[in-house]
Scaffold this motif. Structure first.
Motif, short mmCIF file in Angstrom:
data_model
loop_
_atom_site.label_atom_id
_atom_site.label_comp_id
_atom_site.label_asym_id
_atom_site.label_seq_id
_atom_site.Cartn_x
_atom_site.Cartn_y
_atom_site.Cartn_z
N VAL A 192 62.79 26.01 48.32
CA VAL A 192 62.58 26.30 49.74
C VAL A 192 61.42 27.28 49.90
CG1 VAL A 192 65.01 25.91 50.28
CG2 VAL A 192 64.24 28.21 49.69
N LEU A 193 61.14 27.69 51.13
CA LEU A 193 60.07 28.67 51.36
C LEU A 193 60.51 30.05 50.88
CD1 LEU A 193 58.89 27.81 54.99
CD2 LEU A 193 58.01 26.92 52.84
N HIS A 194 59.67 30.67 50.07
CA HIS A 194 59.85 32.06 49.69
C HIS A 194 58.53 32.77 50.02
CE1 HIS A 194 63.52 31.15 47.34
NE2 HIS A 194 62.88 30.08 46.91
N SER A 195 58.48 34.07 49.75
CA SER A 195 57.22 34.79 49.92
C SER A 195 57.15 35.89 48.88
CB SER A 195 57.12 35.37 51.33
OG SER A 195 55.94 36.13 51.44
N GLN A 228 59.64 42.32 46.99
CA GLN A 228 60.79 41.48 47.32
C GLN A 228 60.31 40.15 47.88
OE1 GLN A 228 62.43 44.50 49.99
NE2 GLN A 228 64.38 44.29 48.93
N CYS A 229 61.18 39.17 47.83
CA CYS A 229 60.92 37.93 48.56
C CYS A 229 60.91 38.29 50.04
CB CYS A 229 62.00 36.88 48.29
SG CYS A 229 61.77 35.38 49.27
N SER A 230 59.88 37.84 50.75
CA SER A 230 59.75 38.23 52.16
C SER A 230 59.76 37.04 53.10
CB SER A 230 58.48 39.05 52.37
OG SER A 230 58.60 40.28 51.69
N GLU A 231 60.43 35.98 52.70
CA GLU A 231 60.64 34.85 53.60
C GLU A 231 62.12 34.51 53.51
OE1 GLU A 231 58.36 32.92 55.61
OE2 GLU A 231 60.34 32.31 56.30
N LEU A 232 62.79 34.57 54.66
CA LEU A 232 64.23 34.33 54.67
C LEU A 232 64.51 32.96 54.06
CD1 LEU A 232 66.80 35.69 55.48
CD2 LEU A 232 66.57 34.71 57.76
N CYS A 233 65.11 32.95 52.85
CA CYS A 233 65.14 31.71 52.08
C CYS A 233 66.54 31.22 51.78
CB CYS A 233 64.36 31.89 50.78
SG CYS A 233 65.00 33.21 49.74
N GLY A 234 67.57 31.96 52.20
CA GLY A 234 68.92 31.50 51.93
C GLY A 234 69.85 32.66 51.67
N ARG A 236 70.98 34.20 49.12
CA ARG A 236 70.66 35.29 48.18
C ARG A 236 69.19 35.72 48.29
NH1 ARG A 236 74.10 37.14 44.60
NH2 ARG A 236 72.54 37.62 43.04
N HIS A 237 68.67 35.60 49.50
CA HIS A 237 67.30 36.02 49.78
C HIS A 237 67.06 37.48 49.37
CE1 HIS A 237 63.73 37.13 52.02
NE2 HIS A 237 64.41 37.89 52.82
N ALA A 238 68.07 38.32 49.60
CA ALA A 238 67.91 39.75 49.32
C ALA A 238 68.03 40.06 47.83
CB ALA A 238 68.94 40.56 50.11
N TYR A 239 68.29 39.04 47.03
CA TYR A 239 68.59 39.27 45.61
C TYR A 239 67.53 38.64 44.70
CZ TYR A 239 73.01 40.60 47.68
OH TYR A 239 73.96 41.19 48.46
N MET A 240 66.32 38.55 45.18
CA MET A 240 65.26 38.02 44.31
C MET A 240 64.04 38.95 44.33
SD MET A 240 64.27 34.50 46.40
CE MET A 240 62.80 34.23 45.43
N PRO A 241 64.25 40.18 43.80
CA PRO A 241 63.17 41.16 43.84
C PRO A 241 62.07 40.87 42.81
CG PRO A 241 65.03 42.07 42.67
CD PRO A 241 65.45 40.71 43.17
#
Ligand SMILES: [Cu+2]
Length: 280
Positions: A192-195, A228-234, A236-241
């Motif tokens: 999916v989209l990440h940033s 951090q990942c800065s695109e709301l991706c799902g 566990r978005h907050a857990y992919m630093p």
């Protein structure tokens, strides 16, 4: 120490003092409760901060002016104070002013913003190339030239504490990058989209499946940097630093070998330019 003082100047002094005691509150890293930017590690981020410092007072003045005008209209022209409204609908002078002044303000903002945008967007001739791939929910990194590829997964709270890393920023397998080296980053995604966003570097690049986006950084001083990942991706978005260690070329070569790569393919390039906000 100077970096911490600079950070405090931008924000709440007391909070910085409190946060200074934290084990992981290193010079380069984020600090709990701090305001303002983290210390810049690249010339790009230094210019981003300078641009922010230029635009922010303009925003404050414009906001206060509009708020003041609204308050004046609401109070002075309320029904009880002004029972009979005047019925004019044009005033050429005021119309010219409220057109020309905003245009001038926007032009003044645009002038420094375009060179900064170009600096961020135009990737200079790269010394090494890094590929960062977003996955739900971790990052893969590859230095294809040296045969190194790793996956970075978030540490849970207990593991982060024992590794003395900030929870939700520290990872099990940090990425290493040499200082003084232009690193081109190819950013993409497997799902999916990440940033891929690194506040200290002034880099924030969307990771889009099927598309290769480019960015770059040149770390000017050694340190541990977090993003951090800065695109709301799902979920566990907050857990992919993102955790990047800016290290000397010699340490980087050793890391390539540690990760099973071929360090002989790495030609160290060091072109350090001191940051004007350089740390001691
Ligand atoms: Cu993501």
């Amino acid at each position: 120490m100077r970096s911490r003082i600079m950070q405090c100047l931008g924000g709440a002094v007391a909070m910085c003092m409190m946060a200074a005691g934290q084990a992981w509150a290193q010079e380069s890293g984020p600090v709990d409760g701090a305001l303002g930017f983290q210390p810049p590690a690249t010339a790009v981020q230094e210019q981003v901060i300078a641009f922010h410092n230029f635009v922010f007072p303009i925003i404050v003045v414009v906001t206060l002016l509009v708020l003041g005008l609204l308050a004046w209209v609401v109070i002075a022209y309320r029904r009880s104070a002004n029972p009979v409204a005047r019925k004019f609908s044009h005033n050429s002078l005021i119309e010219v002013i409220w057109t020309v002044v905003p245009v001038l303000i926007l032009v003044a903002i645009a002038f420094p913003s375009f060179p900064l945008l170009a600096l961020e967007e135009r990737v200079p001739k790269a010394d090494i190339v890094l590929k960062a791939t977003g996955n739900s929910w971790f990052w893969d990194y590859e230095y294809a030239d040296f045969g190194v590829s790793i996956s970075s997964n978030v540490l849970d709270a207990k593991a982060a504490a024992s590794a003395r890393k900030p929870y939700l920023l520290g990872v099990d397998e940090p990425l290493y990058a040499p200082v003084g080296t232009i690193v081109e980053v190819i950013v993409t995604s497997n799902d999916v989209l990440h940033s891929w966003a690194m506040p200290n570097f002034g880099v924030k690049q969307d990771a889009i499946p099927g598309k290769l986006n480019q960015s770059w950084f040149k770390i000017e001083r050694e340190g541990v940097y977090y993003g951090q990942c800065s695109e709301l991706c799902g979920t566990r978005h907050a857990y992919m630093p993102i955790e990047i260690h800016g290290v000397s070329p010699a340490r980087f070569a050793a890391w390539i070998t540690e990760k099973g790569g071929d360090a002989s393919k790495y030609k160290p390039v060091v072109q350090t330019a001191a940051l004007s906000s350089a740390q001691e």
